[in-house]
Design an enzyme around this catalytic site. Structure first.
Site, PDB file in Angstrom:
ATOM      1  N   LYS A  71       0.832  -1.213   0.000  1.00  0.00           N
ATOM      2  CA  LYS A  71       0.000   0.000   0.000  1.00  0.00           C
ATOM      3  C   LYS A  71       0.866   1.262   0.000  1.00  0.00           C
ATOM      4  O   LYS A  71       0.654   2.195  -0.793  1.00  0.00           O
ATOM      5  CB  LYS A  71      -0.929   0.004   1.227  1.00  0.00           C
ATOM      6  CG  LYS A  71      -1.797  -1.229   1.348  1.00  0.00           C
ATOM      7  CD  LYS A  71      -2.661  -1.197   2.578  1.00  0.00           C
ATOM      8  CE  LYS A  71      -1.863  -1.239   3.863  1.00  0.00           C
ATOM      9  NZ  LYS A  71      -1.104  -2.484   4.050  1.00  0.00           N
ATOM     10  N   THR A  72       1.837   1.311   0.911  1.00  0.00           N
ATOM     11  CA  THR A  72       2.691   2.501   1.028  1.00  0.00           C
ATOM     12  C   THR A  72       3.524   2.701  -0.232  1.00  0.00           C
ATOM     13  O   THR A  72       3.675   3.826  -0.722  1.00  0.00           O
ATOM     14  CB  THR A  72       3.612   2.377   2.257  1.00  0.00           C
ATOM     15  OG1 THR A  72       2.817   2.149   3.416  1.00  0.00           O
ATOM     16  CG2 THR A  72       4.426   3.648   2.447  1.00  0.00           C
ATOM     17  N   ASP A 120       0.398   7.628   6.070  1.00  0.00           N
ATOM     18  CA  ASP A 120       0.857   6.244   6.084  1.00  0.00           C
ATOM     19  C   ASP A 120       0.524   5.573   7.415  1.00  0.00           C
ATOM     20  O   ASP A 120       0.777   6.136   8.485  1.00  0.00           O
ATOM     21  CB  ASP A 120       2.375   6.206   5.839  1.00  0.00           C
ATOM     22  CG  ASP A 120       2.870   4.801   5.580  1.00  0.00           C
ATOM     23  OD1 ASP A 120       2.084   4.000   5.039  1.00  0.00           O
ATOM     24  OD2 ASP A 120       4.028   4.506   5.916  1.00  0.00           O
ATOM     25  N   ASP A 121      -0.031   4.352   7.328  1.00  0.00           N
ATOM     26  CA  ASP A 121      -0.388   3.585   8.535  1.00  0.00           C
ATOM     27  C   ASP A 121      -1.183   4.459   9.511  1.00  0.00           C
ATOM     28  O   ASP A 121      -0.713   4.802  10.605  1.00  0.00           O
ATOM     29  CB  ASP A 121       0.881   3.063   9.232  1.00  0.00           C
ATOM     30  CG  ASP A 121       1.279   1.691   8.710  1.00  0.00           C
ATOM     31  OD1 ASP A 121       0.455   1.066   8.022  1.00  0.00           O
ATOM     32  OD2 ASP A 121       2.413   1.259   8.986  1.00  0.00           O
ATOM     33  N   LYS A 139     -11.855  16.589   5.578  1.00  0.00           N
ATOM     34  CA  LYS A 139     -13.082  17.177   5.026  1.00  0.00           C
ATOM     35  C   LYS A 139     -12.946  18.670   4.747  1.00  0.00           C
ATOM     36  O   LYS A 139     -13.813  19.264   4.107  1.00  0.00           O
ATOM     37  CB  LYS A 139     -14.246  16.945   6.000  1.00  0.00           C
ATOM     38  CG  LYS A 139     -14.638  15.478   6.099  1.00  0.00           C
ATOM     39  CD  LYS A 139     -15.842  15.266   7.001  1.00  0.00           C
ATOM     40  CE  LYS A 139     -16.246  13.791   7.049  1.00  0.00           C
ATOM     41  NZ  LYS A 139     -17.416  13.560   7.906  1.00  0.00           N
ATOM     42  N   LYS A 180       5.620  -7.617   0.288  1.00  0.00           N
ATOM     43  CA  LYS A 180       6.769  -7.273   1.137  1.00  0.00           C
ATOM     44  C   LYS A 180       7.396  -8.535   1.721  1.00  0.00           C
ATOM     45  O   LYS A 180       8.629  -8.676   1.798  1.00  0.00           O
ATOM     46  CB  LYS A 180       6.318  -6.323   2.252  1.00  0.00           C
ATOM     47  CG  LYS A 180       7.458  -5.644   2.993  1.00  0.00           C
ATOM     48  CD  LYS A 180       6.905  -4.585   3.938  1.00  0.00           C
ATOM     49  CE  LYS A 180       8.008  -3.828   4.644  1.00  0.00           C
ATOM     50  NZ  LYS A 180       7.474  -2.785   5.556  1.00  0.00           N
TER      51      LYS A 180
END
Length: 738
Positions: free
Chosen positions: A541-542, A595-596, A623, A695
């Site tokens: 994802k990162t 991240d995370d 938002k 990973k």
């Protein structure tokens, strides 16, 4: 260009009649006048003794070869009657009309008499009497006004379209030239209506070339400042009173560091005809003694108060420049030092700018990087009411700034022909003016270093061979990193293994996320787009978010991760997250990677525990729409999507994508690209790696490559050997799958 022709020597004689001494003309015989006439005109001009240019008129009693000069003219040309003097026709250059003329007045006959001179009426008389005459700086001219003999000395000549003539200040007086008068206190001459003598037309003719002032990319901001702060002051006081408006007494220049706020204020102070500006650094005003700080503030306004008392509306403009004004004008009640000094400074400043005895001859210019810290009472109309954001320069602005800083080296042939400033301007997104100057300095240092030998620093340097090349500038771009730019190093660290084809599912999500960056670039209806990438730990994802940030080519890309906030309190973490968003709002296009997110929220499954303060901060920021003209993409990553859903953060994201683990066919694609297995073993290895995060795949491969049964990692990654499948299975069994 101005021209000379027909230079000849003539004999000096007196002006033929007493009243002609007040005309400022030189006289010669009708036959001699013809040689001084301008082509196609009845105006005759001559440069006399290489000192000044005089209008030439014919007079019958003067013999051919003679020129009649009055006593003032002879004294200025350092000649006497009977002396020879060189005379040649003078052809004025283009754009020779005088825009602004400053004259110092005195009586011909010194004495104790006093006289009031109306500047408006006198200017009308002089324009009418000396129209089409050429006046030179330092020239003295006699004239008669209301029965008195006067002399004016030309102290300043400003020609239309330029600040000064090429070398000598000289120009032709025309019907719309504006004249400003000066007179010493001992002369006995008191000038009234002085402000009416020079109106806004001075500035209409006299262009402000910002590039020559060293200001690049701020023409729109400067025009805004001029319109709001100076336009009313250029007009005479009676115009402002008829309109019923007061002058602007304060302005605030705010924006990121290094964008040119101090430079802009300094040049504004120089361009005004008032007193030299007082420049005050905020912290300098503070004093440890009770009441001393307030006295320091009062002293800044003392000259202006005295000037207004004695001269009223005729008072000069007093400019006070406050650098780092946030140091002393913090919001009242925000400091807890127990002394209340900061509060009393704000109070003292407010009363001076806009109190009961408010001054009308003061312009206060404040500068700050932190407008949010200032007391709101300072920012209301009547105080620092003109608030101009000096933001990061656009591409055209960056080009202007680079031209300013490379102008000298270009003039002196130190700039190599391969240097493309337009390309550099395109490559320096989100660089401030100060950072661009740093780039130029760094490039020059590379060029100079090539000419030096560290073995012998006393060796003579060949100046002619110094050339700043495009390569020097490219190296400088890697050395000088913009504060509000993309954090490329941080992003590259998030994808140490590079990017490989992980199969159709990963590719689909990546393309969709890249499409969102295009949407952000062109969209008018959605300036803020947010996307959440969720999936198992290690699924890439990162790395995907970092690749989107790098591939977007956005000027501002920053990653917010828990590793940069180790040991910080909740409040400090919130402040750091908010700062990244605030910095992003200064850029036209920006990407922020959260991240995370569960790590940012300090989530622990036991309990469960998390920081509600950081959670609420993130929800507000996700938002909050960026300012007008700014577009932003926020990419979040998480391995705990159910937790984020339970606290409502998932709802704050516009889109959520699931980043999966690798299936067998996906793992096979990856192994084919990294080429560490033989063709016979790839299918078996891929089968064993089914449902493995990318990973962890890399970790197992690394472990197997180092194994004793293989030929060592170096041999494997160079393609000389491959990983033995049996050893790979052993390594795979060592890893516990959850």
């Amino acid at each position: 260009m101005a021209g000379r022709s027909g230079s000849k020597t003539m004999i000096v004689t007196n002006t033929p009649a007493k009243d002609l001494a007040y005309t400022n003309c030189a006289y010669c015989s009708p036959s001699d006048v013809r040689q001084f006439l301008l082509p196609g005109s009845n105006i005759a001009l001559a440069l006399v003794g290489d000192v000044f240019v005089l209008s030439i008129a014919a007079y019958d009693t003067i013999q051919s070869g003679q020129i009649g000069l009055n006593a003032i003219q002879r004294r200025h040309a350092r000649v006497s009657t009977g002396d020879p003097v060189s005379v040649c026709r003078f052809i004025p250059p283009e754009d020779f009309n005088i825009a602004l003329l400053t004259l110092e007045l005195e009586f011909v006959k010194k004495g104790n008499k006093e006289e009031q001179v109306d500047a408006v009426l006198l200017a009308q008389q002089l324009r009418k009497r000396f129209v089409n005459q050429v006046l030179t700086s330092g020239q003295r001219v006699t004239f008669e006004y209301h029965g008195n003999g006067f002399i004016f000395t030309v102290t300043q000549v400003t020609v239309e379209g330029q600040d000064k003539s090429n070398n000598i200040e000289r120009g032709m007086l025309v019907s719309d030239s504006y004249i400003v008068f000066e007179a010493s206190n001992s002369s006995g001459i008191k000038i009234i209506n002085q402000r009416e003598a020079a109106s806004s037309n001075i500035f209409r003719h006299k262009e402000f070339n910002l590039q020559s002032l060293g200001i690049g990319g701020l023409s729109a901001e400067f025009a805004d400042i001029f319109r709001r702060a100076f336009a009313s002051r250029v007009f005479p006081p009676h115009v402002a009173s008829k309109l019923g408006v007061k002058h602007v007494k304060g302005m605030l220049l705010f924006g990121p560091p290094g964008t040119g706020k101090t430079l802009m204020a300094r040049q504004i102070g120089k361009m005004l005809n008032g007193r030299d500006p007082k420049i005050v650094n905020g912290p300098e005003v503070l004093s440890k003694f009770v009441g001393e700080t307030e006295k320091n503030v009062r002293d800044l306004f003392a000259d202006a108060e005295q000037d207004q008392k004695t001269r009223g509306d005729q008072s000069d403009l007093h400019v006070i420049i406050f650098d780092e004004i946030d140091a002393i004008c913090k919001s009242r009640g925000s400091t807890r030092d127990g002394t209340g000094v900061h509060d009393s400074i704000v109070n003292q400043l407010l009363t001076k700018i806009d109190g009961v005895e408010a001054l009308n001859n003061v312009l206060l210019i404040g500068m700050t990087n932190r407008k949010d810290l200032l007391d709101e009472a300072l920012l209301r109309p009547g105080r620092l009411e003109v608030q101009v954001e000096i933001s990061l320069p656009d591409e055209n602005g960056r080009l202007q700034i680079l031209q300013i800083h490379t102008n000298k080296m270009k003039e002196n042939s130190f700039l190599a022909p391969d240097v493309n400033l337009q390309e550099l301007a395109a490559r320096t997104k989100n660089y401030s003016g100060a950072e661009l100057e740093g780039v130029v300095k760094s490039a020059v240092s590379y060029a100079l270093n090539r000419q030096l030998s560290l073995d012998d620093l006393t060796k003579p340097v060949d100046e002619e061979s110094i050339k700043v090349t495009m390569d020097d500038f490219v190296n400088a771009l890697h050395e000088v990193i913009p504060s509000f730019g993309a954090s490329m190093d941080d992003l590259e660290r998030c994808r140490l293994n590079g990017i490989v084809d992980c199969g159709q599912r990963h590719d689909h999500i990546f393309k969709r996320t890249m499409l969102l960056t295009e949407q952000v670039k062109v969209s008018r209806g959605s300036p803020l787009v947010t996307v959440l990438l969720e999936g198992p730990s290690g699924s890439g994802k990162t790395a995907m978010a970092a690749t989107v940030g790098i591939g977007s080519d956005f000027p501002y890309v920053k990653i917010i991760s828990a590793e940069s906030m180790i040991g910080l309190s909740e409040a400090s973490k919130c402040a750091q997250i908010v700062k990244v968003f605030e910095d992003a709002y200064k850029s036209t296009l920006s990407i922020i990677v959260l991240d995370d997110i569960e790590r940012l929220l300090e989530y622990v499954a036991i309990g469960p525990r998390f920081s509600n303060l950081i959670s609420q901060t993130l929800m507000v920021l996700l938002k909050r729409l960026p300012p007008k003209g700014k577009n932003m993409l926020v990419i979040g990553t998480t391995s705990e999507v159910s937790f984020l859903d339970s606290v409502g953060i998932c709802d704050a994201f516009s889109v959520t994508y699931h980043v999966p683990t690798l299936k067998t066919e996906d793992a096979k694609k990856v192994l084919q690209q990294i080429k560490v297995f033989s063709d016979d073993d790839i299918d078996a290895a891929a089968e064993a790696l089914n449902d493995m995060p990318i990973k962890r795949l890399y970790m197992v491969v690394e472990m197997a490559a180092q194994g004793e049964y293989g030929g060592g990692a170096e041999a494997i990654y160079s393609g000389k050997e491959t990983i033995q499948i049996s050893h790979f299975y052993d390594c795979l069994q060592d890893i516990v799958r959850y």
